[in-house]
Design an enzyme around this catalytic site. Structure first.
Site, PDB file in Angstrom:
ATOM      1  N   VAL A 152       0.620  -1.381   0.059  1.00 45.66           N
ATOM      2  CA  VAL A 152      -0.108   0.056  -0.106  1.00 45.66           C
ATOM      3  C   VAL A 152       0.776   1.498  -0.030  1.00 45.66           C
ATOM      4  O   VAL A 152       2.186   1.127  -0.169  1.00 45.66           O
ATOM      5  CB  VAL A 152      -1.011   0.137   1.563  1.00 45.66           C
ATOM      6  CG1 VAL A 152      -1.813  -1.073   1.223  1.00 45.66           C
ATOM      7  CG2 VAL A 152      -0.662   0.180   2.150  1.00 45.66           C
ATOM      8  N   SER A 153       0.412   2.543  -0.378  1.00 43.95           N
ATOM      9  CA  SER A 153       1.008   3.598  -0.343  1.00 43.95           C
ATOM     10  C   SER A 153       2.226   3.225  -1.017  1.00 43.95           C
ATOM     11  O   SER A 153       2.624   2.803  -2.430  1.00 43.95           O
ATOM     12  CB  SER A 153       1.147   3.777   0.922  1.00 43.95           C
ATOM     13  OG  SER A 153       1.048   4.704   1.181  1.00 43.95           O
ATOM     14  N   ASN A 154       3.890   4.193  -0.559  1.00 39.25           N
ATOM     15  CA  ASN A 154       4.742   4.274  -1.445  1.00 39.25           C
ATOM     16  C   ASN A 154       4.828   2.641  -2.012  1.00 39.25           C
ATOM     17  O   ASN A 154       5.214   2.911  -2.321  1.00 39.25           O
ATOM     18  CB  ASN A 154       6.056   4.355  -0.719  1.00 39.25           C
ATOM     19  CG  ASN A 154       5.738   6.011  -0.251  1.00 39.25           C
ATOM     20  OD1 ASN A 154       4.772   6.484  -0.880  1.00 39.25           O
ATOM     21  ND2 ASN A 154       6.668   6.673   0.499  1.00 39.25           N
TER      22      ASN A 154
END
EC number: 3.1.1.22
Length: 695
Positions: free
Chosen positions: A307-309
């Site tokens: 998730v995210s980065n």
């Protein structure tokens, strides 16, 4: 638990490998020797966990321990590597999911919840083996941490790998609850990496750094074994410490390597390292010291996930994959900087988005400038409060930021309310959805946006810690004034366990260098406006090679025909959906066209930080996006293993829990509708560079 020190590799499962030599992949192996990838620097540390006293998923804490208070150190000034690992797993697991029972922990997700969503796994401890090493280019400065977890349930005849690249700038366990947990429960090896950020901290005054396992060492004595050492000469370091005592360098901000440009590469290396580990554990025995190669690139079902980065890293890895390491992709709320074609467009409800596909350097520095003022708007009354400062102080900051912005000609209006309304309107014009309005305050008050703006500006300009870019630095401070001061005890012993790699974190704050230096929120009445404006101008004026370094991190949205799922919350105010997932899908329809197997699920009432959901006002308004990340992984598994079709792209219309802020009723399945096989009017379509998302 059996721990084997540096320089020793244990050949676990040798007897099993010998017995099963004729089973699984590459049955007619020619005797090719399993060789450690050339990018692995130094030795591999291998540790076996029994699943009782310690384990892969919970570090022996179990479902109950993860939900309890932080595990303590026997000696707080000298924690052991095992204690640091336990604390790191505890803090990183909790950082990405809602840990409250009413919010769903222990019922919809958690170590005790099986892959079918039932609470059948007790404390959820998972036995198995870890392989830990650095990846480096020979300089000793990259030192990306690689970690492979092989659960005891791994079936060598049905092998699988899941990547769990760290989210944010977290250490190597930074996606353990987001992707690692699902992989371990599925019986897959999990390939982690810290993306070359890894929560690496350097205490400049004492010249202390962390090693790969979080234990401390002198920077000079550690040499290339250091997770991160600031690139500063001894003379410059002494001069800097004299002028700016109690300061810290962090790897993501100060490595001068723009690590984001290599996130995809690091994720591919993690997969290759996992192949080596699996061949070492399950490959044929060649002699008393060596195993052969059982698995070649492409032999193992591999899902790039996180998730995210970490999600952005998974997408980048899939784009860059030329050796068939990756089979499919499943990511949540990916932070991606998309190289957009001129004819790409994002539409919602048939109307073009005012802005889309901006890079993080653009929208984060703008948000850091405007959010404190926008948060003062009366239209946002009742927004969740996530600041540790008194409410009166926060309100004063908002008013003063508006006044300074107006004086600088950056917002219009003769009073705070009109100025705040203009600031909010500018954020809308920059691509932030009205769905995220009530989170603008939280993103700044929690210091998420200021932290990101400062860290990424440093990274994208390849600045040294001694540059004090835009007059910001990282330091310990004293309460309540926020003035830089020596700590009662150094934060370094615990930083591996509690830090997230982006100050403020782990007792190290973000300060503006007025006088001795003060917490950036308190340094000036307008919360260090001059520094925020400086960060913004680095982007708008194209200074210090920022545009070139941002260009180096852009992705092309070409997944080479791999099946892929992206999940993101529509209300995301940290990584706006117009600039991330929607932009990626639009560009993918150009880059891949008819070859594309990408689907996108946009979750209404979903935002970036599930860990915030227990907070008053979050609990009543927002739902866990993590739940849908898990569903997406299950859907992809059935697609890969059974040929089941992936549900088409769609808006998932969730139902907030409602109730009283801070006391919302328990989450139920009624709040979380399934991903529809036939979404009807909720279908998202993409083609020829356009994505159309229903309101």
């Amino acid at each position: 638990m059996t721990t084997h020190g540096w320089g020793t590799r244990i050949l676990l499962g040798a007897a099993l490998a010998a017995l099963t030599l004729l089973g699984g992949c590459n049955d007619a192996d020619s005797g090719e020797r399993n060789r450690l990838p050339g990018f692995v620097s130094g030795s591999v540390r291998t540790t076996a966990y029994d699943g009782t006293s310690d384990d892969l998923l919970t570090a022996g804490l179990g479902k109950t321990g993860l939900a309890s208070t932080a595990p303590a150190f026997a000696n707080p000034s000298r924690p052991t590597s095992a204690e640091l690992r336990r604390l790191a797993i505890w803090s990183n697991y909790r950082a990405l999911v809602d840990m409250s029972a009413n919010g769903g922990y222990g019922r919809f997700w958690g170590p005790n919840v099986d892959l079918d969503g039932n609470a059948t796994l007790g404390e959820g401890k998972i036995p198995g083996t870890e392989y830990l090493a650095y990846s480096d280019d020979g300089s000793g400065r990259k030192n990306v941490t690689l970690l492979v977890q092989v659960p005891a349930s791994f079936d060598p005849k049905q092998p699988c790998i899941v990547t769990a690249t760290s989210s944010g700038s977290r250490g190597v366990y930074g996606a353990i609850s987001a992707a690692g947990e699902w992989g371990l429960k599925r019986g897959c090896a999990v390939a982690y990496n810290d993306k070359g950020g890894g929560n690496g901290a350097h205490e400049l005054g004492s010249d202390t750094i962390t090693l790969i396992d979080g234990t401390l060492a002198n920077a000079v004595l550690a040499g290339n074994a250091s997770l991160f050492t600031a690139n500063v000469t001894s003379g410059d370091l002494a001069a800097f410490n004299g002028r700016f005592p109690n300061r810290y360098a962090f790897k993501h901000a100060h490595s001068q390597q723009n690590p984001e440009q290599d996130w995809g590469h690091a994720t591919l290396q993690a997969v290759e390292f996992a192949y080596w580990a699996l061949n070492e554990q399950f490959g044929p025995v060649l002699d008393s010291s060596h195993h052969g190669v059982r698995y070649h690139p492409g032999d193992i079902t591999t899902i790039a996930a996180s998730v995210s980065n970490g999600g952005g890293a998974a997408l980048a890895a899939a784009e860059q994959d030329t050796r068939r390491w990756i089979t499919a992709v499943v990511v949540g709320e990916p932070q991606v900087n998309v190289r957009m074609s001129p004819n790409a467009i994002v539409r919602e409800g048939g109307q073009p988005a005012p802005s889309f596909g901006r890079p993080l350097a653009d929208y984060a520095t703008l948000a850091n400038l405007l959010q404190p003022c926008a948060a003062a708007s009366a239209s946002l009354a009742g927004e969740p409060y996530l600041s540790g400062l008194p409410a009166a102080t926060t309100q004063s900051i908002r008013t003063q930021r508006c006044a300074t912005l107006a004086a600088a000609g950056l917002v219009s209006g003769a009073d705070t309310q009109s100025q705040a309304a203009d600031a909010l309107a500018q954020l809308h014009a920059a691509g932030y959805l009205a769905d995220s309005d009530l989170l603008q305050a939280s993103m700044w008050d929690s210091q998420a946006i200021p932290a990101i703006a400062v860290t990424y500006a440093n990274a994208y300009t390849r600045s040294r810690v001694t540059d004090n870019l835009c007059n910001f630095s990282f330091a310990t401070t004293s309460a309540p004034t926020g003035t830089v001061a020596s700590p009662a005890a150094s934060p370094m012993p615990a930083i591996f366990g509690v830090g997230n790699g982006v100050p403020p974190t782990g007792g190290i704050d973000l300060v503006f260098n007025t006088g001795a230096g003060v917490d950036h929120r308190l340094a000036t009445p307008d919360a260090s406006f001059a520094g925020a404006l400086c960060l913004r101008q680095l982007w708008t004026n194209g200074m210090l090679d920022m545009p070139a370094n941002v260009d180096a991190v852009r992705v092309n949205a070409n997944l080479q025909g791999k099946p892929a799922i992206i999940v993101q919350g529509r209300s995301d105010a940290l990584v706006p959906v117009n600039h991330a997932s929607r932009a990626y899908v639009a560009q993918n329809s150009i880059s891949e066209g008819a070859r594309s197997q990408l689907v996108f699920y946009e979750v209404t009432n979903g935002q970036h930080f599930d860990a915030f959901l227990p907070v008053a006002g979050f609990d009543t308004r927002f739902v866990p996006v993590h739940y849908y990340n898990v569903q997406a992984l299950n859907l992809m598994w059935r697609h890969l293993k059974n040929g089941a079709a992936l549900p088409p792209s769609q808006v998932i219309r969730t139902v907030p829990r409602g109730g009283t802020p801070g006391a919302a009723p328990a989450l139920t399945s009624a709040n979380l509708p399934p991903i529809a096989t036939s979404p009807g009017a909720n279908a998202i379509t993409a083609g020829a560079g356009a994505i159309d998302v229903p309101l």
